[in-house]
Scaffold this motif. Structure first.
Motif, short mmCIF file in Angstrom:
data_model
loop_
_atom_site.label_atom_id
_atom_site.label_comp_id
_atom_site.label_asym_id
_atom_site.label_seq_id
_atom_site.Cartn_x
_atom_site.Cartn_y
_atom_site.Cartn_z
N VAL A 1 0.82 -1.40 0.04
CA VAL A 1 0.02 -0.14 0.09
C VAL A 1 0.60 1.13 -0.09
CG1 VAL A 1 -1.59 1.19 1.22
CG2 VAL A 1 -1.76 -1.21 1.42
N PRO A 2 0.66 2.30 -1.07
CA PRO A 2 1.44 3.28 -0.79
C PRO A 2 1.34 4.17 0.39
CG PRO A 2 0.54 2.92 -3.11
CD PRO A 2 -0.12 2.13 -2.13
N THR A 3 2.28 4.44 1.09
CA THR A 3 2.03 5.05 2.41
C THR A 3 2.89 6.05 2.69
OG1 THR A 3 1.24 2.83 3.29
CG2 THR A 3 1.93 4.46 4.87
N VAL A 4 2.28 7.19 3.35
CA VAL A 4 3.16 8.33 4.14
C VAL A 4 2.91 8.28 5.65
CG1 VAL A 4 3.77 10.77 4.35
CG2 VAL A 4 3.38 9.66 1.80
N PHE A 5 4.07 7.91 6.29
CA PHE A 5 3.58 8.12 7.65
C PHE A 5 3.99 9.70 8.07
CE2 PHE A 5 5.28 3.62 7.70
CZ PHE A 5 4.39 2.99 7.91
N LEU A 6 3.05 10.24 8.89
CA LEU A 6 2.78 11.80 9.18
C LEU A 6 3.16 11.87 10.74
CD1 LEU A 6 1.71 14.48 8.33
CD2 LEU A 6 -0.56 13.52 8.88
N ASP B 1 7.27 6.67 2.60
CA ASP B 1 7.87 8.04 2.79
C ASP B 1 7.30 8.55 4.18
OD1 ASP B 1 9.08 8.35 0.23
OD2 ASP B 1 6.96 8.24 -0.50
N GLN B 2 7.94 9.66 4.80
CA GLN B 2 7.46 9.96 6.03
C GLN B 2 7.66 11.66 5.93
OE1 GLN B 2 8.57 7.26 9.27
NE2 GLN B 2 10.24 6.56 8.11
N VAL B 3 6.91 12.20 6.60
CA VAL B 3 6.99 13.65 6.97
C VAL B 3 6.78 14.18 8.25
CG1 VAL B 3 4.59 14.11 6.18
CG2 VAL B 3 6.43 16.11 6.10
N CYS B 4 7.61 15.00 8.89
CA CYS B 4 7.51 15.40 10.19
C CYS B 4 8.02 16.70 10.60
CB CYS B 4 8.09 14.31 11.21
SG CYS B 4 9.66 14.02 10.94
#
Length: 353
Positions: A139-144, A159-162
């Motif tokens: 599942v294409p995922t971004v951890f936020l 991918d991750q953004v924080c």
């Protein structure tokens, strides 16, 4: 009812060309694209999203799993996600994982079963089951907001953004030390969150930079919620040598800490100085006004959508982690004079990295 064939006749193109414009499945000359868009506008054509998803294997829907119902910080993030998704023509399905690993796994599975194109998740303190599900089903995922330790060779890439949590916390500690405080307490978040680890690291870095020893008794976990922070603050104040200054690690815990101080009739900053991580809308309405680190919540939401859409466009690109700087809102709860009295507009805020 207007059909795609009607649009094609009005624009003087084939139905296939109209389809390519709608679905971005093949390059179309700018003037041809504009003719199709004009015809769509003139005829009031509304594409059938279900039929289009059967052709493209995309639903143009994103899933978002954050605790927005119980946390105003995530509410602002949600606003950024929704605005960025709509701007790109995507709908949004939202679930509240409640920061509970089992429920988190369940709601993300439900989002996946509803065929969202990808998900944006603020992971719990124990996201192993979640990560296993996402990896298994690619599942294409971004951890936020909170990052997850994922092996470099993980497939699919996450991918991750924080926001940066370490240096801003260190800056708060250094500031309090500069005001003469030698016993600075930390009301930390829930163990297991990456944000908790980063803010504890920042706290220790700040003490080290100020030449102060680290005392584990001055760190109490408030579990990222108001009631937990109230208990943690009570424990800190009950020490034989209680802290003269406190740093709270999120907005909900700031409220709990203020409640604990009020119940003991302790004034801020007269009896206990206070700095907090997470600025919020009414922080400058308290008396005293709260010195706080402001996270770029809305921009975090926008960036998470951009990262997810980039992943959908290029599934094999290397994973990316984006960290955004925070802003320090310097007010009076730390014990300083009101910095707004003689300062020009905007002078009380500065970016931290």
């Amino acid at each position: 009812m207007t059909t795609m064939a009607d649009v094609a006749r009005s624009a003087g193109v084939s139905v296939a060309t109209v389809s390519h414009v709608l679905n971005d499945t093949r390059p179309v000359l700018p003037r041809t694209r504009q003719a199709v868009l004009n015809a769509i506008e003139e005829l009031g054509y509304a594409p059938n999203a279900l039929a289009r998803s059967l052709v493209t294997a995309r639903t143009r829907t994103l899933g978002l799993a954050v605790s927005a119902i119980s946390n105003p910080y995530f509410t602002e993030i949600l606003q950024g996600v929704e605005a960025a998704a709509v701007e790109q023509g995507y709908g949004l399905l939202i679930s509240d994982p409640r920061d509970d690993p089992g429920h988190e796994r369940q709601v993300v599975q439900l989002l996946h079963e509803r065929r969202v194109d990808g998900v944006i998740v603020a992971p719990s303190a124990d996201p192993h089951a979640l990560v296993a599900h996402l990896r298994r089903h690619r599942v294409p995922t971004v951890f936020l907001d909170r990052t997850v330790d994922v092996p470099a060779d993980a497939a699919p890439h996450f991918d991750q953004v924080c926001a940066d949590g370490t240096e801003p916390t260190a800056e708060l500690v250094r500031h309090l030390a500069g005001l003469g405080h030698r016993r600075i307490g930390l009301v930390a978040g829930r163990p297991g969150f990456s944000t908790t680890r980063e803010r504890i690291t920042g706290y220790r870095n700040g003490l080290l930079a100020a030449g102060l020893p680290y005392d584990e008794r001055l760190v109490a976990h408030g579990d990222s919620e108001s009631a937990g922070a109230e208990r943690a603050t009570a424990d800190l104040l009950a020490l034989a040598a209680p802290p003269t200054a406190l740093v709270t690690a999120n907005n909900a815990m700031t409220i709990g800490t203020l409640r604990a101080l009020r119940d003991r009739r302790l004034s801020v900053p007269g009896d206990v100085a206070l700095c907090c991580f997470d600025d919020f809308a009414w922080a400058d309405l308290f008396e005293p006004r709260l010195t706080a680190v402001a996270q770029p919540a809305r921009e975090l939401g926008v960036r998470s959508v951009r990262l997810l859409l980039e992943r959908l466009a290029d599934p094999e690109r290397p994973a990316r982690t984006v960290r955004l700087p925070c802003t320090l809102a310097h007010r009076t709860s730390c014990g300083c004079p009101d910095p707004t009295e003689d300062a020009p507009p905007g002078a009380t805020e500065r970016t931290t990295t």
